[in-house]
Design a protein around this motif. Structure first.
Motif, short mmCIF file in Angstrom:
data_model
loop_
_atom_site.label_atom_id
_atom_site.label_comp_id
_atom_site.label_asym_id
_atom_site.label_seq_id
_atom_site.Cartn_x
_atom_site.Cartn_y
_atom_site.Cartn_z
N THR A 76 0.85 -1.24 0.01
CA THR A 76 -0.21 -0.04 0.06
C THR A 76 1.06 1.18 -0.11
O THR A 76 1.94 1.09 0.30
N VAL A 77 0.21 2.30 -0.25
CA VAL A 77 0.90 3.68 -0.20
C VAL A 77 1.59 3.90 1.16
O VAL A 77 2.76 4.24 1.34
N LEU A 78 0.73 3.65 2.23
CA LEU A 78 1.52 3.72 3.64
C LEU A 78 2.75 2.67 3.79
O LEU A 78 3.68 3.18 4.14
N GLU A 79 2.63 1.44 3.19
CA GLU A 79 3.81 0.56 3.40
C GLU A 79 5.11 0.94 2.44
O GLU A 79 6.07 0.93 2.86
N ASN A 80 4.74 1.72 1.34
CA ASN A 80 5.70 1.97 0.52
C ASN A 80 6.37 3.20 1.14
O ASN A 80 7.62 3.33 1.16
N VAL A 81 5.70 4.15 1.74
CA VAL A 81 6.31 5.53 2.38
C VAL A 81 7.29 4.91 3.72
O VAL A 81 8.06 5.43 4.01
N MET A 82 6.36 4.15 4.30
CA MET A 82 7.09 3.39 5.70
C MET A 82 8.36 3.01 5.32
O MET A 82 9.42 3.01 6.24
N LEU A 83 8.56 2.10 4.07
CA LEU A 83 9.79 1.72 3.57
C LEU A 83 10.94 2.58 3.55
O LEU A 83 12.11 2.44 3.64
N GLY A 84 10.19 3.95 3.06
CA GLY A 84 11.45 5.07 3.04
C GLY A 84 12.05 5.10 4.52
O GLY A 84 13.36 5.67 4.42
N ARG A 85 11.58 4.92 5.51
CA ARG A 85 11.93 5.22 6.72
C ARG A 85 12.62 4.14 7.39
O ARG A 85 12.94 3.81 8.60
N HIS A 86 12.99 3.10 6.45
CA HIS A 86 13.76 1.92 6.85
C HIS A 86 15.13 2.14 7.59
O HIS A 86 15.31 1.37 8.52
N HIS A 87 15.74 3.11 7.09
CA HIS A 87 17.32 3.06 7.67
C HIS A 87 17.06 4.05 8.71
O HIS A 87 18.05 4.10 9.59
#
Lengths: 371, 261
Positions: B99-110
Motif C-alpha cells: 500500500t501507499v502507507l507501506e511504501n512510504v514506511m519503507l522510506g524510513r527503513h534506515h
C-alpha cells in the motif's frame, strides 16, 4: 452528548496510530481469532484419535508452510529446498533427544523446550550458510540450486547412518517431554490428544510471531526485496542482509516443523525429506495464498485434509486402487490432484484461498451493492 | 565559507562505459547545500547514468564522487541511502503489491534500529519505533496530499499519484540530497503544476538540495538555480537558466548544426 464509544459502532475508526497498527485492528478480527483458537483447543475432547492425528499433522505442516511463506511469499525467494531444512531440524532434534544407548547417537535430552528451539537454530544456521547462494541468484536459478540441495540432503541423510539410522532402518523420532511430563505416551489424556494440544498451541505461537514479523520493518523489507530489489537497495534495504534473514527464519520454521512432524509418527526414515515434500509445501503456500500467514495455514490444512479425503474417497471411484503397487492408485491420484491444484490456482486464483475469502468478504461488505 | 565547504556534492571527471559505449565521458559538477541543480540533455545523453552512479547502482570506471565530505564510489546502494541520498526513478519503481502507507514506511527503513527478534514480539522498541515512523509518514502523506490513497496497493493507482508516492518514499528517508529523475515525465499540465508546487515546497519548507533530471524545459528553466547540459555523455555547458537557453552549443545539441549557405 456522545456517551457511546465511537470505536464500537465504527470498527474502522481509529483514534491513535497504536490502535490502527494493532495486530487485530478490529474487534471482529480479534474475536474471530479467539473463537478459532478456543474451538481448536476443544477439538481433542470432540474428535476420535485418528482425526486428531491428522489435525496434528496439519498443524505441523502449517508451521512449515508459514516458514516457506515468509521466504517465498514475502521475500520472493523461490526455494525447493524446504524439505532439506525439515530434515536438518528433525535430525538435530532426534540427536539431542535420542536414547544415548540406542543404535543411532543421542544425548537423551528429551525436554521439548530444549530440543525444539535447538532444532530450529541448527536449521537456521544451515540456512545462513546456504543464503550466500540466494544473494547472488534469483528466480529460477535459485529454485534450481535449492532443488540440488534436496538431492544432496537426501543422499547425506541416507548415508550418515550414525545420525539417521540409514535408509531402511531410520531412527526413533524426538520424544516430547514438557517439564518432565511425557506427551507422547498416554497419560492424563491419550497420546493423540496431548500431541494435538502441543502442535496446535505451537502453531498459534509460530503464527502470531510470523504475523508480527511480517507487519514490521523486517517484513516490509522482505516485500521490498520481492517487488523491486534495485529500488529496495536504493532506499536503504541491505539486500544481502535481508535475504539472509529470510533464509534463516524460514529454515528455523522448517527445522521446528521437521522436528515436530515425526513426533506424531514416532519414527523417521531419511527418505522422507525428498522433493515431493518440498513441492507439497509449495502447493500449500500457493493454494493458501502467497504472502499471507493465514493463507499458509489454510493451505496446509487444505492439502493435508485433501490427502486423507482422497485416500477415503479414491478407492470408491472406478479403476482407482487403494494399494500402492497397482496402477492407477490413490497415491498417484493425490499427486495428480496436487499438480492440478497448483496449476489451477496459479491460473484462476493466484491469491489462493485467501483471495477467495477476500472476495467473499468484500462482497458481503458492499452488500447489497455487490458489483 | 570556501566553495568546497558550501558544496554538498562534488562529481569530478567521472567516466562510465558499457562495453565500449561511453555513457558518461568526463562529467564534473558540484551542487550547493541549498541548490536546485538541473541536468538536461537529449535522450541517451547519460543523465540517468549519472543518477545511477550517485546512488551506487553503477560503478564508474574513473573519477571521484564525494558527498558531504565522504567518497561515494565503491559504496553499495543501501550504504549511500544511509548517508542521506534519496532518489526517485524515471519509470516508477515502487513496491507494487504494497500500500501507499507501506511504501512510504519503507522510506524510513534506515531510521529503524530494531531487528527481527524485536519484530517477532512487537514489544518495546519495535512498537515505539513503528509508531514514531508512522507519525512521520503521516506528515509526508499530508504534505503530498495522498490521504485518500493511503490503503491502496500502489500498483492500482494512477501514474501521477504513483509518482507522488515515490516522491513521498524518498522524502520519508529525510535525505540530505534528493535526486529526482523526470518527476513530471508523462504527466499532463495540471499534474506537472502540482509536482512543481511540491518541489518548491520541498525547497522552502524542508530546505533539501535537489538534483533534477527533466525534459520539461519550462519546469527546468523556472525552478533550477543552475543547469548542466549533457550530450553523448559529455558536458556541453553549465550555467544559470538564462545563459543556457541562449547558449549556442546547447542549441546545437538539441536542434543540430546550423547549415551555412
Amino acid at each position: 452528548m456522545l456517551t457511546r464509544d465511537p470505536t464500537t459502532s465504527r470498527p474502522l475508526l481509529h483514534t491513535s496510530y497504536r490502535s490502527d497498527m494493532a495486530l487485530f485492528d478490529t474487534r471482529t478480527k480479534r474475536n474471530a481469532v479467539v473463537l478459532i483458537v478456543l474451538f481448536g483447543l476443544s477439538l481433542p475432547l470432540l474428535l476420535p484419535d485418528p482425526d486428531l492425528r491428522l489435525l496434528s499433522t496439519a498443524s505441523v505442516f502449517a508451521i512449515g508452510a508459514i516458514g516457506l511463506g515468509l521466504l517465498t511469499g514475502s521475500a520472493g525467494q523461490i526455494s525447493l529446498g524446504h524439505a532439506f531444512f525439515l530434515g536438518v531440524g528433525c535430525y538435530a532434534a532426534a540427536v539431542i533427544s535420542g536414547d544415548p544407548d540406542g543404535r543411532a547417537i543421542g544425548f537423551g535430552i528429551t525436554e521439548i523446550l530444549i530440543w525444539l528451539p535447538a532444532a530450529g537454530l541448527v536449521a537456521a544456521a544451515v540456512g545462513v550458510l546456504i543464503a550466500p547462494l540466494a544473494t547472488r541468484l534469483r528466480g529460477l536459478y535459485l529454485a534450481i540450486v535449492t532443488l540440488g540441495l534436496v538431492f544432496v540432503g537426501e543422499h547425506l541423510f541416507e548415508q550418515w547412518r550414525v545420525v539417521t539410522g540409514g535408509a531402511r532402518a531410520g531412527r526413533p523420532a524426538p520424544e516430547p517431554v514438557l517439564f518432565g511430563y511425557p506427551l507422547h505416551v498416554d497419560g492424563l489424556f491419550t497420546r493423540q490428544q496431548q500431541l494435538f494440544w502441543l502442535m496446535f498451541v505451537l502453531l498459534v505461537i509460530f503464527a502470531l510471531l510470523a504475523r508480527n514479523l511480517s507487519r514490521s520493518a523486517v517484513g516490509r523489507a522482505f516485500n521490498a526485496v520481492r517487488d523491486r530489489d534495485i529500488a529496495a537497495g536504493v532506499i536503504g534495504v541491505n539486500l544481502v542482509k535481508y535475504k539472509t534473514i529470510a533464509f534463516a527464519i524460514s529454515s528455523f520454521y522448517a527445522g521446528c516443523a521437521g522436528a515436530l512432524l515425526y513426533v506424531i509418527i514416532g519414527h523417521v526414515n531419511p527418505t522422507e525429506f525428498n522433493l515431493l515434500l518440498s513441492v507439497l509445501f509449495i502447493a500449500m503456500v500457493l493454494v493458501g495464498g502467497v504472502g499471507t500467514i493465514s493463507g499458509a495455514i489454510a493451505g496446509a490444512f487444505f492439502i493435508t485434509l485433501l490427502g486423507r479425503f482422497t485416500e477415503q474417497v479414491g478407492p470408491m471411484l472406478p479403476l482407482i486402487s487403494a494399494r500402492s503397487h497397482e496402477t492407477p492408485n490413490v497415491f498417484q491420484m493425490q499427486n495428480v490432484l496436487y499438480a492440478l491444484l497448483i496449476i489451477g490456482f496459479l491460473l484462476f486464483e493466484p491469491r489462493g484461498l485467501f483471495g477467495i475469502w477476500f472476495r467473499i468478504r468484500n462482497w458481503w461488505k458492499a452488500f447489497p451493492f455487490s458489483y | 565559507m570556501t566553495r568546497a565547504e558550501s558544496d554538498i556534492l562534488r562529481f569530478s571527471d567521472v567516466k562510465l562505459s558499457f562495453s565500449g559505449v561511453k555513457a558518461i565521458d568526463g562529467i564534473s559538477f558540484t551542487v550547493g547545500r541549498s541548490e536546485l541543480f538541473a541536468i538536461i540533455g537529449p535522450n541517451g545523453a547519460g543523465k540517468t547514468s549519472i543518477f545511477n552512479v550517485l546512488s551506487g547502482v553503477y560503478r564508474p570506471d574513473a573519477g571521484e564522487v564525494s558527498f558531504d565530505g565522504q567518497a561515494l564510489l565503491g559504496k553499495r546502494p543501501h550504504q549511500i541511502a544511509h548517508l542521506g541520498i534519496a532518489r526517485t526513478f524515471q519509470n516508477v519503481e515502487l513496491f507494487a503489491n504494497l500500500t501507499v502507507l507501506e511504501n512510504v514506511m519503507l522510506g524510513r527503513h534506515h531510521h529503524m534500529r530494531y531487528g527481527p527478534l524485536s519484530a517477532f514480539f512487537w514489544l518495546g522498541r519495535a512498537r515505539r519505533e513503528e509508531i514514531t515512523a508512522r507519525a512521520r509518514v503521516e506528515e509526508i502523506i499530508d504534505f503530498l496530499e495522498l490521504e485518500q490513497w493511503r490503503r491502496f496497493p500502489v500498483g492500482l493507482l494512477p501514474y501521477g499519484v504513483q509518482k507522488r508516492v515515490e516522491l513521498g518514499r524518498a522524502l520519508a528517508m529525510e535525505p540530505k540530497l534528493l535526486l529526482l529523475d523526470e518527476p513530471v515525465g508523462g504527466m499532463n499540465v495540471e499534474e506537472t503544476e502540482d509536482m512543481a508546487r511540491y518541489i518548491l515546497d520541498i525547497r522552502e519548507d524542508l530546505d533539501i538540495p535537489i538534483i533534477l533530471v527533466e525534459h520539461d524545459m519550462g519546469l527546468v528553466m523556472d525552478l533550477a538555480d543552475r543547469v548542466l547540459v549533457v550530450d553523448f555523455g559529455r558536458p556541453v555547458a553549465t550555467g544559470v537558466p538564462s545563459e543556457i537557453q541562449n547558449h549556442p552549443d546547447v542549441i546545437r545539441a538539441y536542434l543540430g548544426e546550423v547549415q551555412s549557405t
